[in-house]
Design a protein around this motif. Sequence first.
Motif, short mmCIF file in Angstrom:
data_model
loop_
_atom_site.label_atom_id
_atom_site.label_comp_id
_atom_site.label_asym_id
_atom_site.label_seq_id
_atom_site.Cartn_x
_atom_site.Cartn_y
_atom_site.Cartn_z
N GLU C 312 3.84 12.07 -7.92
CA GLU C 312 4.65 10.64 -8.03
C GLU C 312 3.80 9.62 -8.86
O GLU C 312 2.53 9.75 -8.58
N ILE C 314 3.44 5.45 -9.98
CA ILE C 314 3.66 4.25 -9.83
C ILE C 314 3.46 3.32 -10.98
O ILE C 314 2.52 3.68 -12.00
N LYS C 337 -1.36 12.24 -13.56
CA LYS C 337 -1.62 12.73 -12.34
C LYS C 337 -1.44 14.26 -12.58
O LYS C 337 -2.27 15.21 -12.05
N ASP C 370 11.81 -1.05 -6.05
CA ASP C 370 11.11 -1.26 -5.08
C ASP C 370 9.80 -2.12 -5.62
O ASP C 370 8.76 -1.60 -5.92
N ILE C 371 10.15 -3.12 -5.95
CA ILE C 371 9.29 -4.31 -6.57
C ILE C 371 7.80 -4.23 -5.84
O ILE C 371 7.70 -4.15 -4.72
N PRO C 372 6.65 -4.22 -6.68
CA PRO C 372 6.86 -4.38 -8.01
C PRO C 372 6.70 -2.98 -8.58
O PRO C 372 6.09 -2.89 -10.08
N CYS C 375 9.05 3.99 -9.16
CA CYS C 375 8.60 5.48 -8.96
C CYS C 375 9.22 6.38 -9.69
O CYS C 375 10.40 6.68 -9.79
N PRO D 217 6.94 -1.51 -2.06
CA PRO D 217 6.53 -0.59 -3.03
C PRO D 217 5.98 0.72 -2.65
O PRO D 217 5.58 0.85 -1.87
N PRO D 218 6.28 1.76 -3.70
CA PRO D 218 5.47 2.91 -3.19
C PRO D 218 4.19 2.72 -3.85
O PRO D 218 3.68 1.94 -4.84
N ARG D 219 3.12 3.37 -2.97
CA ARG D 219 1.63 3.30 -3.66
C ARG D 219 1.05 4.26 -3.44
O ARG D 219 1.63 5.58 -3.19
N GLU D 220 -0.31 4.47 -3.30
CA GLU D 220 -1.27 5.66 -3.35
C GLU D 220 -0.94 6.48 -2.12
O GLU D 220 -1.38 7.47 -2.05
N CYS D 222 1.92 7.34 -0.73
CA CYS D 222 3.19 7.89 -0.95
C CYS D 222 4.03 6.50 -0.69
O CYS D 222 4.92 6.26 -1.64
N HIS D 225 8.78 5.55 -1.63
CA HIS D 225 8.92 6.40 -2.83
C HIS D 225 10.18 6.55 -3.15
O HIS D 225 10.50 6.56 -4.22
N ALA D 290 -4.22 12.11 -6.18
CA ALA D 290 -4.46 10.39 -5.75
C ALA D 290 -3.22 9.72 -5.26
O ALA D 290 -2.89 8.69 -5.17
N ASN D 291 -1.99 10.70 -5.15
CA ASN D 291 -0.86 10.06 -4.57
C ASN D 291 -0.08 11.36 -4.02
O ASN D 291 -0.45 12.58 -4.28
N ALA D 292 0.98 11.25 -3.54
CA ALA D 292 1.87 12.20 -2.96
C ALA D 292 2.18 13.31 -3.76
O ALA D 292 2.60 12.83 -5.31
#
Lengths: 408, 408, 408, 408
Positions: C312, C314, C337, C370-372, C375, D217-220, D222, D225, D290-292
Amino acid sequence: MPEPLLKVDLTKPAEEQDPPVHNRWHPEIPPVASVNPGDVFRVECKDWTDGFIQDNDDASDVRDMPLSRVHILSGPVAVNGAEPGDLLVVDLLDIGVLPDYQWGYTGIFARDNGGSFLADVFPEARKAIWSFDGIYASSRHIGGVRFPGIVHPGQMGTAPSADLLARWNRREQELISKDPGRVPPLANPPTEENAILGSLSGAERDRVAREAARTVPPRENCGNHDIKNLSRGARAWIPVYVPGANLSVGDIHFSQGDGEITFCGAIETAGWIDFHVDLIKDGMNRYGIANAVVQPSPIEPHFSPSRYLLFEGISVDDEGTQHYVDATVSYRDACLKAIRYLGMFGYDEEQAYAILSTAPIEGRVSAIVDIPSACCTVGLPVDIFDFDIRPSADGPARADRGRLATPR
Amino acid sequence: MPEPLLKVDLTKPAEEQDPPVHNRWHPEIPPVASVNPGDVFRVECKDWTDGFIQDNDDASDVRDMPLSRVHILSGPVAVNGAEPGDLLVVDLLDIGVLPDYQWGYTGIFARDNGGSFLADVFPEARKAIWSFDGIYASSRHIGGVRFPGIVHPGQMGTAPSADLLARWNRREQELISKDPGRVPPLANPPTEENAILGSLSGAERDRVAREAARTVPPRENCGNHDIKNLSRGARAWIPVYVPGANLSVGDIHFSQGDGEITFCGAIETAGWIDFHVDLIKDGMNRYGIANAVVQPSPIEPHFSPSRYLLFEGISVDDEGTQHYVDATVSYRDACLKAIRYLGMFGYDEEQAYAILSTAPIEGRVSAIVDIPSACCTVGLPVDIFDFDIRPSADGPARADRGRLATPR
Amino acid sequence: MPEPLLKVDLTKPAEEQDPPVHNRWHPEIPPVASVNPGDVFRVECKDWTDGFIQDNDDASDVRDMPLSRVHILSGPVAVNGAEPGDLLVVDLLDIGVLPDYQWGYTGIFARDNGGSFLADVFPEARKAIWSFDGIYASSRHIGGVRFPGIVHPGQMGTAPSADLLARWNRREQELISKDPGRVPPLANPPTEENAILGSLSGAERDRVAREAARTVPPRENCGNHDIKNLSRGARAWIPVYVPGANLSVGDIHFSQGDGEITFCGAIETAGWIDFHVDLIKDGMNRYGIANAVVQPSPIEPHFSPSRYLLFEGISVDDEGTQHYVDATVSYRDACLKAIRYLGMFGYDEEQAYAILSTAPIEGRVSAIVDIPSACCTVGLPVDIFDFDIRPSADGPARADRGRLATPR
Amino acid sequence: MPEPLLKVDLTKPAEEQDPPVHNRWHPEIPPVASVNPGDVFRVECKDWTDGFIQDNDDASDVRDMPLSRVHILSGPVAVNGAEPGDLLVVDLLDIGVLPDYQWGYTGIFARDNGGSFLADVFPEARKAIWSFDGIYASSRHIGGVRFPGIVHPGQMGTAPSADLLARWNRREQELISKDPGRVPPLANPPTEENAILGSLSGAERDRVAREAARTVPPRENCGNHDIKNLSRGARAWIPVYVPGANLSVGDIHFSQGDGEITFCGAIETAGWIDFHVDLIKDGMNRYGIANAVVQPSPIEPHFSPSRYLLFEGISVDDEGTQHYVDATVSYRDACLKAIRYLGMFGYDEEQAYAILSTAPIEGRVSAIVDIPSACCTVGLPVDIFDFDIRPSADGPARADRGRLATPR
């Protein structure tokens, strides 16, 4: 999620269900409900043995199962407007197990009580119990294997007409007559014993019981097809032989391998099906259809073709005798080869037999013209095992024993 | 693109090929080349009939084909270090048709010359010629259908040991003896007629010709498996019975349906295969393997499971006689139902028969325990037709005739 | 196997090919052949660099490659009857590598000569050479990985009209003008240097060279699409902008991952394509089509969806800066990643970068609202590795080093 | 079917749920339950808007939706033994819709309230309501299309650590600061308005509300997503940032296209998930994660690759301006081309927009190095339409209008 049109009560035997159920095919078993073309409705089903097989570690129930009680079917449902000659369009919109029956079983039936495809090799009753983790099945009796289910009803069909029923009884009796004392029998004739015929009672019930077809074979009404690919999301076109079509269903399988070789070979369970039905008027004649046609589901579990191992079988039996283009002998040969192979990884032969019967294996008629052998193959998906079953330079014989569960 | 290890000359008959070819299985047919484990090499193959079938609109060649000439095989190739009991690991890295043979044929063999799966229904010789457009095949004799090929060798195998050969001859002769005059025969015994045995000559050739096994059936050396999924990109593990393994191959199919039901049922062609070979020492014993195991290719043409129509067959024959769990009868029933169905769209029955035999149809043993019927299914991929073959509210009977090509 | 309509001679540079080739897009590059709708024909193609990159272990050729020479394209082929506004229906019936060019290469282009998607992380030129074993590719420079190719032309297109060309030049020059000295450049303007324009010569050639569009970007004529799924067996509908359509093709890839992230990121090779062409008159207007539409092939290598690992990404860059719904930044994050993850199994980062660029990985825009953050995901097929890359309880860090090949 | 660990009451708003729910990410939101590694448990979820969107034909609810209320998440669930640096192994064993919420909705959010990917083209709020027929979805607002769902939670994640949360807030505030008044906003900062924080109350609640990250937002961790392939039967490995991991989940989608382009773009519904959790100790470090990382399900709906139409997009915007390798612009271009194309078959553009957002379309980053354009593609599965959407010799423009449902 439609409301159940037909419910079952898992705490009660078949004879006490409301609406009543049945375990024979006959045109006079009265419908328990009616629907219109275009309707969506849910049907619940008991397991095929009416709860006889239990979630325990003892196969005596498989050994002693009274086979005249099977299969417990829900229905018939009459479809308004259906006439003989039509095609009933049956969508299996979704299928699941009942909330109070969250497990399944596989039985190797004993040679003298039902038998199985390899009954001479495996003459004794055995059992495996399966747990469901969402879409996946695994068994405390068979280690190292876990797979997504292809949930389906093993039996589904329309009621036969009186003529069609007579034809069934005649041809099956002719077969039985060739060796009436055979064990297992060549076919099962109608019997009053344990016959359950919906709301029929009294003399009418007795007469119908003497005429009604047993449920084990697939016949021209689809019947006990055991086509694993008639799963959730699939469609079937089934011939209509009586006014109203009279659709019945049961024998829910959480998963099954092609062949269902241990007889009670799928992962048997109790479940529900959400149906949508429609009609193609005069469809039998217009499409030349005289048995079910099936369109499988887009959500069947799928594996890369390169993640199968295919075992080649030929029409030579265990004694080395050549049979003439016999696909049954060839499929048997392929199954025995796959069982022997899995044994090299530490499985007992009964465990391997049960895996072939329940997992999403592919059984194919690869060639049926290469005189004197048919070539059938059994395809094992390698991704269902938690170890690599492909041959390698340094692999088994009979390795990995410790990592597999205790045999049944 | 490896250099050809074995070449063929399409302008010359089998007897004049250099290196020599063969059309029998026998341990004493001399290898024509040797390779090491790990080697990559190309083998060219004539079509199975040695060029007897021609690209024309006349099936008399199919009618008159001398079957004692088949199958023309390239090899044997000896693999250095291979010993009886090993597994030969055969990678089919790529397969193609020969530049000078850019077409294929399908033959319905006549009842009195080879026969086919449905020889009683289709007693006369017929033929269809196929064109290749890259990965796709179509026929000027069968309209409305086009499909990607699953190119494969219909026949591939290792040489039998003397013991294994003796076993083959014994069991097949026992079968023949049950009805020696049958048409078509129950099996084909060794015959000197048309036997081609590589570089053997003189008395040795004559003796071997009298002993050598004919090539039609699949046997424990893989042989005439006709497993369509042993295609480009696939791997097979084949038992080794003689020192050097002695691998031979031929009978290239551009495409085939499961069953290869018209006998010369695939799209037959002449082609080449790029092989990689390796050995698993003592693999037969370590994995309990006594016939080929196949891992198909990741580039098989694939269709959504929901884009197949499955036809259900049961063990009841055309006269209505019930047979006991007979998968051959059941597969026959399913095929006849599919042929009848396609006929409703305007195909002649011979055209439909040829489609089932050549297109990537799936033939399955769905259930083989539901006494007294086996349930076999034939799966037709709907995407190979340029019209919609699924049943609908207003579809055929016998529609669309005009849009299909002239029947053979 | 159609006869080659256009041949190439691998021993000669682009300027000496007969028929002539070209490396720019312009309406006035003269067709070298013409065909009719319905025709089937073969086109041979040099590799995109005109043979500049060599099969050796030294990346100095990648470092020094003069990019004004690319891409060497075969054609144009005029299609009789094609008019502006039509759709050209292009079937890629089959694709292969040339017999004299049985290998491929991947280049990580240096930051100051072309650059790549991750040029700031990987500023130096690197190279990997690939071998083909039939349908499979492997590299002596990257161990533990082998996969079936999705052979395709990275570049294919119709000639632009004068108006369309002018629009391209205008919009790209406007971009360049924002930062004319940037390294790598924002875009590449027309240049006479190394321009090859078919049979044009003299002043006409010089004028056209000053106008003609460079070949790196995909544009409304399909162009350098690098859509890996436009593979053998696929179809494309491409807009027609000039009479005759003027189809050109080149940049054969044996395989490519989505994104082609190392720039010369596919497995580049020299090959041939068998085409079938047809026309949909007035198709651009009737279907509202203003760029290519593609129907992929049924024989793409396929893996179970459950045999991918998705990483994933971002819209946050390496410095931790948040970008606004930026799919480029997100795809970069996903790639980094995946590269870091593969490193834990013992790969050098350049090796991992090259795997992502060449293997059949799936690059997806999973969410772009999915601001900002957008994915994006990168999907690695686990079956292409000869070890298990899935996370487990006792797996890497930086394990298995020894089993992988020496890094480049 | 495990017992629900966390239930929701659809008749009550988020503030009244027992156990409490939350709509922000913060390390101090207290777990509402705890489980052990190896446990199986069910979590129920409200729809993401807390029931704000209604099953009717009026999009004013979409227009007026207070976005500070979203997403309603169930949890957190603490996993005993989880420590920062571990990987949480999350199996989504099965997923379904709640019995009392058997429908779904798609919203095109208005430009001035949330916006969508193509907000400038589609500035006004629109809505489509979907019905579920088992595994299939169809809409009374969009005719001619029906598809199997890939049911998944759009949002799932672990709690951030205080440090990670601070990093999120810092980088998002920096982005907002570039254009604080933008409509729609560049990002959404923490806000007390409508913040729901589980069992927190009083001053603690207020403080956390001012710090807690919004959920869009998606972030670290997950987060949101919106990876459609994280579906029933899939597995995710998610980093652990706080003791106990604190897993939360919500935003159930019956189906979604890659990109979820209308913002409320999936088919939103209320549902349940059966989880199995486990831990890989120190997994973040050992695998460099560091993410899903996601392993999709074997039962994803699947279509043949040859049954997709891919639309090619480039980095040129509607005004004809060239952008530098911008995948967002390219994906936008591909989407607009697909929308225009579907319009030719009689769909309104809003209907086409909603199809792309909800159906199982494939959005790919095909090439991201071809300066100055990225090439992204949108793949439409042709089998989801009840008419043939492929270009043909005699097809649309703007045909078939009558056969499609009334536009929204």
